[in-house]
Design an enzyme around this catalytic site. Structure first.
Site, PDB file in Angstrom:
ATOM      1  N   LYS A 105      41.644  42.090  51.083  1.00  5.95           N
ATOM      2  CA  LYS A 105      40.753  41.407  50.133  1.00  5.95           C
ATOM      3  C   LYS A 105      41.411  41.413  48.771  1.00  5.95           C
ATOM      4  O   LYS A 105      41.860  42.468  48.304  1.00  5.95           O
ATOM      5  CB  LYS A 105      39.413  42.174  50.078  1.00  5.95           C
ATOM      6  CG  LYS A 105      38.394  41.552  49.153  1.00  5.95           C
ATOM      7  CD  LYS A 105      37.542  40.541  49.873  1.00  5.95           C
ATOM      8  CE  LYS A 105      36.800  39.618  48.939  1.00  5.95           C
ATOM      9  NZ  LYS A 105      37.550  38.399  48.548  1.00  5.95           N
ATOM     10  N   GLN A 126      45.133  46.492  43.867  1.00  2.00           N
ATOM     11  CA  GLN A 126      43.911  46.072  44.558  1.00  2.00           C
ATOM     12  C   GLN A 126      43.506  47.080  45.641  1.00  2.00           C
ATOM     13  O   GLN A 126      42.311  47.292  45.882  1.00  2.00           O
ATOM     14  CB  GLN A 126      44.149  44.690  45.182  1.00  2.00           C
ATOM     15  CG  GLN A 126      42.889  43.968  45.618  1.00  2.00           C
ATOM     16  CD  GLN A 126      42.186  43.264  44.469  1.00  2.00           C
ATOM     17  OE1 GLN A 126      42.822  42.592  43.679  1.00  2.00           O
ATOM     18  NE2 GLN A 126      40.879  43.410  44.384  1.00  2.00           N
ATOM     19  N   LYS A 129      41.763  49.858  43.798  1.00  2.00           N
ATOM     20  CA  LYS A 129      40.519  49.334  43.220  1.00  2.00           C
ATOM     21  C   LYS A 129      39.438  49.148  44.297  1.00  2.00           C
ATOM     22  O   LYS A 129      38.299  49.577  44.143  1.00  2.00           O
ATOM     23  CB  LYS A 129      40.819  47.985  42.561  1.00  2.00           C
ATOM     24  CG  LYS A 129      39.619  47.304  41.954  1.00  2.00           C
ATOM     25  CD  LYS A 129      39.950  45.908  41.453  1.00  2.00           C
ATOM     26  CE  LYS A 129      41.260  45.878  40.718  1.00  2.00           C
ATOM     27  NZ  LYS A 129      41.446  44.651  39.946  1.00  2.00           N
ATOM     28  N   LYS A 141      46.640  40.275  47.967  1.00  2.00           N
ATOM     29  CA  LYS A 141      46.672  39.391  46.788  1.00  2.00           C
ATOM     30  C   LYS A 141      47.555  38.200  47.121  1.00  2.00           C
ATOM     31  O   LYS A 141      48.391  38.279  48.026  1.00  2.00           O
ATOM     32  CB  LYS A 141      47.258  40.149  45.589  1.00  2.00           C
ATOM     33  CG  LYS A 141      46.952  39.521  44.254  1.00  2.00           C
ATOM     34  CD  LYS A 141      45.570  39.869  43.725  1.00  2.00           C
ATOM     35  CE  LYS A 141      45.208  39.026  42.519  1.00  2.00           C
ATOM     36  NZ  LYS A 141      43.942  39.446  41.904  1.00  2.00           N
ATOM     37  N   GLY A 180      39.217  34.162  43.866  1.00  2.00           N
ATOM     38  CA  GLY A 180      39.892  33.573  42.708  1.00  2.00           C
ATOM     39  C   GLY A 180      40.613  34.609  41.866  1.00  2.00           C
ATOM     40  O   GLY A 180      40.513  35.814  42.101  1.00  2.00           O
ATOM     41  N   ASP A 181      41.351  34.143  40.906  1.00  2.00           N
ATOM     42  CA  ASP A 181      42.001  34.981  39.877  1.00  2.00           C
ATOM     43  C   ASP A 181      42.405  33.988  38.783  1.00  2.00           C
ATOM     44  O   ASP A 181      41.819  32.895  38.698  1.00  2.00           O
ATOM     45  CB  ASP A 181      43.211  35.735  40.470  1.00  2.00           C
ATOM     46  CG  ASP A 181      43.768  36.803  39.523  1.00  2.00           C
ATOM     47  OD1 ASP A 181      43.182  37.887  39.443  1.00  2.00           O
ATOM     48  OD2 ASP A 181      44.793  36.549  38.852  1.00  2.00           O
ATOM     49  N   THR A 225      32.895  40.355  37.157  1.00  2.00           N
ATOM     50  CA  THR A 225      33.974  41.183  36.603  1.00  2.00           C
ATOM     51  C   THR A 225      33.664  41.550  35.152  1.00  2.00           C
ATOM     52  O   THR A 225      33.793  42.713  34.744  1.00  2.00           O
ATOM     53  CB  THR A 225      35.333  40.461  36.708  1.00  2.00           C
ATOM     54  OG1 THR A 225      35.495  39.987  38.038  1.00  2.00           O
ATOM     55  CG2 THR A 225      36.470  41.393  36.378  1.00  2.00           C
ATOM     56  N   ASN A 256      37.371  33.635  32.712  1.00  2.00           N
ATOM     57  CA  ASN A 256      36.200  34.130  33.435  1.00  2.00           C
ATOM     58  C   ASN A 256      35.839  35.568  33.032  1.00  2.00           C
ATOM     59  O   ASN A 256      34.676  35.857  32.713  1.00  2.00           O
ATOM     60  CB  ASN A 256      36.474  34.040  34.949  1.00  2.00           C
ATOM     61  CG  ASN A 256      35.369  34.672  35.764  1.00  2.00           C
ATOM     62  OD1 ASN A 256      35.487  35.817  36.189  1.00  2.00           O
ATOM     63  ND2 ASN A 256      34.279  33.948  35.946  1.00  2.00           N
ATOM     64  N   SER A 393      32.332  40.286  45.356  1.00  2.00           N
ATOM     65  CA  SER A 393      32.931  39.511  46.455  1.00  2.00           C
ATOM     66  C   SER A 393      32.587  40.152  47.794  1.00  2.00           C
ATOM     67  O   SER A 393      32.278  39.466  48.771  1.00  2.00           O
ATOM     68  CB  SER A 393      34.452  39.460  46.311  1.00  2.00           C
ATOM     69  OG  SER A 393      34.825  38.375  45.496  1.00  2.00           O
TER      70      SER A 393
HETATM   71  P1  NDP Z   1      41.213  32.874  33.775  1.00  2.00           P
HETATM   72  O1  NDP Z   1      42.257  31.971  34.283  1.00  2.00           O
HETATM   73  O2  NDP Z   1      39.795  32.482  33.879  1.00  2.00           O
HETATM   74  O3  NDP Z   1      41.478  33.228  32.226  1.00  2.00           O
HETATM   75  C1  NDP Z   1      42.669  33.806  31.780  1.00  2.00           C
HETATM   76  C2  NDP Z   1      42.597  33.896  30.266  1.00  2.00           C
HETATM   77  O4  NDP Z   1      43.698  34.637  29.781  1.00  2.00           O
HETATM   78  C3  NDP Z   1      42.649  32.537  29.595  1.00  2.00           C
HETATM   79  O5  NDP Z   1      41.913  32.583  28.419  1.00  2.00           O
HETATM   80  C4  NDP Z   1      44.148  32.392  29.290  1.00  2.00           C
HETATM   81  O6  NDP Z   1      44.411  31.505  28.228  1.00  2.00           O
HETATM   82  C5  NDP Z   1      44.476  33.811  28.887  1.00  2.00           C
HETATM   83  N1  NDP Z   1      45.897  34.115  29.072  1.00  2.00           N
HETATM   84  C6  NDP Z   1      46.671  33.873  30.155  1.00  2.00           C
HETATM   85  N2  NDP Z   1      47.932  34.276  29.953  1.00  2.00           N
HETATM   86  C7  NDP Z   1      47.945  34.796  28.706  1.00  2.00           C
HETATM   87  C8  NDP Z   1      48.937  35.369  27.895  1.00  2.00           C
HETATM   88  N3  NDP Z   1      50.203  35.496  28.331  1.00  2.00           N
HETATM   89  N4  NDP Z   1      48.578  35.801  26.683  1.00  2.00           N
HETATM   90  C9  NDP Z   1      47.294  35.695  26.233  1.00  2.00           C
HETATM   91  N5  NDP Z   1      46.323  35.120  26.947  1.00  2.00           N
HETATM   92  C10 NDP Z   1      46.635  34.689  28.153  1.00  2.00           C
HETATM   93  O7  NDP Z   1      41.493  34.281  34.493  1.00  2.00           O
HETATM   94  P2  NDP Z   1      40.492  35.485  34.721  1.00  2.00           P
HETATM   95  O8  NDP Z   1      39.606  35.659  33.540  1.00  2.00           O
HETATM   96  O9  NDP Z   1      39.911  35.339  36.054  1.00  2.00           O
HETATM   97  O10 NDP Z   1      41.528  36.708  34.813  1.00  2.00           O
HETATM   98  C11 NDP Z   1      41.978  37.414  33.666  1.00  2.00           C
HETATM   99  C12 NDP Z   1      42.538  38.749  34.097  1.00  2.00           C
HETATM  100  O11 NDP Z   1      41.530  39.491  34.800  1.00  2.00           O
HETATM  101  C13 NDP Z   1      43.731  38.679  35.070  1.00  2.00           C
HETATM  102  O12 NDP Z   1      44.582  39.773  34.828  1.00  2.00           O
HETATM  103  C14 NDP Z   1      43.057  38.854  36.429  1.00  2.00           C
HETATM  104  O13 NDP Z   1      43.959  39.354  37.395  1.00  2.00           O
HETATM  105  C15 NDP Z   1      42.004  39.883  36.080  1.00  2.00           C
HETATM  106  N6  NDP Z   1      40.885  39.971  37.004  1.00  2.00           N
HETATM  107  C16 NDP Z   1      40.121  38.871  37.290  1.00  2.00           C
HETATM  108  C17 NDP Z   1      39.046  38.993  38.153  1.00  2.00           C
HETATM  109  C18 NDP Z   1      38.118  37.856  38.410  1.00  2.00           C
HETATM  110  O14 NDP Z   1      37.107  38.086  39.078  1.00  2.00           O
HETATM  111  N7  NDP Z   1      38.357  36.675  37.902  1.00  2.00           N
HETATM  112  C19 NDP Z   1      38.768  40.253  38.860  1.00  2.00           C
HETATM  113  C20 NDP Z   1      39.579  41.357  38.423  1.00  2.00           C
HETATM  114  C21 NDP Z   1      40.617  41.192  37.551  1.00  2.00           C
HETATM  115  P3  NDP Z   1      44.659  29.934  28.474  1.00  2.00           P
HETATM  116  O15 NDP Z   1      43.294  29.320  28.478  1.00  2.00           O
HETATM  117  O16 NDP Z   1      45.518  29.527  27.349  1.00  2.00           O
HETATM  118  O17 NDP Z   1      45.360  29.823  29.808  1.00  2.00           O
END
Ligand code: NDP
Length: 461
Positions: A105, A126, A129, A141, A180-181, A225, A256, A393
């Site tokens: 997962k 993961q 976690k 992943k 998703g991620d 999250t 997200n 999830s």
């Molecule tokens: P999204 O794609 O929804 O959002 C990512 C955000 O981070 C966007 O605002 C993006 O900006 C920004 N970003 C990406 N790269 C960079 C960078 N190099 N420097 C600064 N900002 C950056 O992703 P999520 O919110 O889903 O995921 C964010 C993190 O959380 C990841 O590490 C993911 O693995 C982790 N995570 C997510 C989960 C989930 O349920 N979604 C669960 C657990 C962990 P821009 O709009 O410019 O692309």
């Protein structure tokens, strides 16, 4: 990277410390050019010395050697055609890392930076976690080096369909359940689910999570999250006699995780003063307007910079690192790996930060983590603090199996309980191993123990 055994203070390396070093060195030699994966292995290993001493069986049974080698890594070609008829080829990945506790997962990431090192670091984290959530799920992943930015809806659909045409051969509701991620939200999950259904000729709702609510998705998955992160932060703050109510919060990212962390923090009385995207960050000392952030990022998919058009009292700064120079009580890195380095950690500490909790995966560098812990800043590591997403999830999988759906309030209540249990498990492990309050060590030990025990009980498979 420092030796993973360096928590051992004795001058002579114990056999457990030698074991940690040997396995780590093998990882580095066997997987050259995978720096993120090496970093994730070292971070986990650094915490494990005391538990190896207490439970020699893990060493005798070669649990670490098995833990760091994925059960399976799948790499595949993803050809797709753009709106002008030009063919593009991306690379897809799925790492099926560990199934000791249940089917694999973990999410799918679509971002140009995705490679085997990134997918393996995320997959390894993961495993721990998922174990911490107490749910019956193993670790995996995946993703692709595809950049959804600037692509039309039809291009994204064609890419998702091509990606799933290969991935479908390897997943299923009882074997591997992606979600998703970064770059993969409900829209992409929908396109991939449609393709999977067509190929199988049956409606297997439990094969993907993060689905639309109308066809098997769980209420509160979108929020899980971010909300879970704040539930975890509440527990952290309680232990240092502080409250989220009245705290000043800085959040990196505006995706997200960041958006729903901000939403929950604000609803509990916090003032969120900053957030960012990959170009820069916005700051308003009086607090940000979340509706505008949502409109920019969720509705218009625009740049965060445009916030100041509606709110001229706020400021926009180019570049991402500067956000950690903003004075705050609580810092929540919610964007991406290694976004918070040593210099940023120093600035946060100088400005009086009380707690740092990781919404993104591995956002703090090892040097930053050492600084936080060394300066008695309450630190919530990603594998525990952001476990709410995968926890819900797993609840989505349960609802799919039962062919029923719980209300938002029911799912949210279960999420709160899981985050509290996760915190308690990390804290209890930190107490048991004489590092009370060190959630970095506590989370690694508590998660590792659940997986390792299951691996020992199941023998070599
Ligand atoms: P999204 O794609 O929804 O959002 C990512 C955000 O981070 C966007 O605002 C993006 O900006 C920004 N970003 C990406 N790269 C960079 C960078 N190099 N420097 C600064 N900002 C950056 O992703 P999520 O919110 O889903 O995921 C964010 C993190 O959380 C990841 O590490 C993911 O693995 C982790 N995570 C997510 C989960 C989930 O349920 N979604 C669960 C657990 C962990 P821009 O709009 O410019 O692309």
């Amino acid at each position: 990277m420092t030796r993973p055994s360096n928590t051992d203070n004795s001058r002579e390396l114990t056999k457990e410390a030698r074991y940690l070093d040997e396995v780590y060195n093998t990882v580095v030699t066997r997987n050259p050019n995978e720096s993120e994966f090496h970093q994730a292995v070292a971070l986990i290993f650094k915490s494990l010395l005391p538990i190896l001493k207490k439970h020699p069986v893990y060493m005798e049974k070669g649990i670490l050697e098995q833990l760091v080698e994925p059960e399976r890594v799948i790499t595949f070609r993803v050809p797709w055609m753009d709106d002008y008829g030009k063919v593009h080829v991306n690379r897809g990945f799925r790492v099926q890392f560990n199934s000791a506790l249940g089917p694999y997962k973990g999410g799918l990431r679509f971002h140009p930076s995705v490679n085997v090192s990134i997918v393996k670091f995320l997959g390894l984290e993961q495993i721990i976690k998922n174990a911490l959530t107490g749910q019956p799920i193993g670790g995996g992943k995946g993703g692709a080096d595809f950049d959804p930015k600037g692509k039309s809806d039809n291009e994204i659909m064609r890419f998702c369909q091509s990606f799933m045409s290969e991935l479908a051969k390897h997943i299923g509701p009882d074997t591997d359940i992606p979600a998703g991620d970064i770059g993969v939200g409900a829209k992409e999950i929908g396109y991939m689910f449609g393709q999977y259904k067509k190929m199988r000729g049956s409606f297997e709702a439990g094969v993907l999570t993060g689905k639309g609510i109308g066809y098997g998705g769980s209420l509160a998955r979108k929020e899980a999250t971010g909300y879970g992160l704040i539930y975890f932060v509440q527990e952290m703050l309680k232990d240092i006699n502080l409250s989220i109510n009245g705290s000043t919060v800085a959040v990196s990212g505006s995706g997200n995780v960041a958006i729903y962390a901000m939403e929950k923090a604000i609803s509990l009385g916090a003032k969120v003063v900053a957030c960012s995207d990959s170009n820069g960050f916005i700051y308003d000392e009086n607090g940000l307007d979340l509706d505008t952030v949502k409109e920019i990022k969720e509705v218009n998919q625009d740049r965060i910079e445009t916030y100041i058009d509606k709110h001229p009292s706020a400021s926009y700064f180019e570049g991402c690192n500067g956000i950690w120079g903003i004075p705050c009580d609580v810092a929540l890195p919610c964007a991406t790996q290694n976004e918070l380095d040593e210099a940023s950690a120093k600035k946060l500490i100088e400005n009086g930060v009380k707690a740092v909790a990781e919404g993104a995966n591995m956002p703090s560098t090892p040097e930053a983590i050492e600084l936080f812990i060394g300066n008695n800043i309450s630190f919530g590591p990603a594998k525990a603090a952001n476990a709410g997403g995968v926890a819900v999830s797993s609840l989505e999988m349960s609802q799919n199996s039962m062919r029923m759906s719980w209300s938002f309030e029911e799912v949210d209540a279960k999420l709160q309980q899981i985050m509290k249990n996760t915190y308690d498990a990390c804290y209890a492990a930190s107490e048991e191993f004489d590092v009370t309050g060190n959630l970095e060590i506590g989370s690694n030990i508590a998660g590792f123990k659940r997986v390792a025990d299951a691996m020992v009980e199941q023998g070599l498979v």
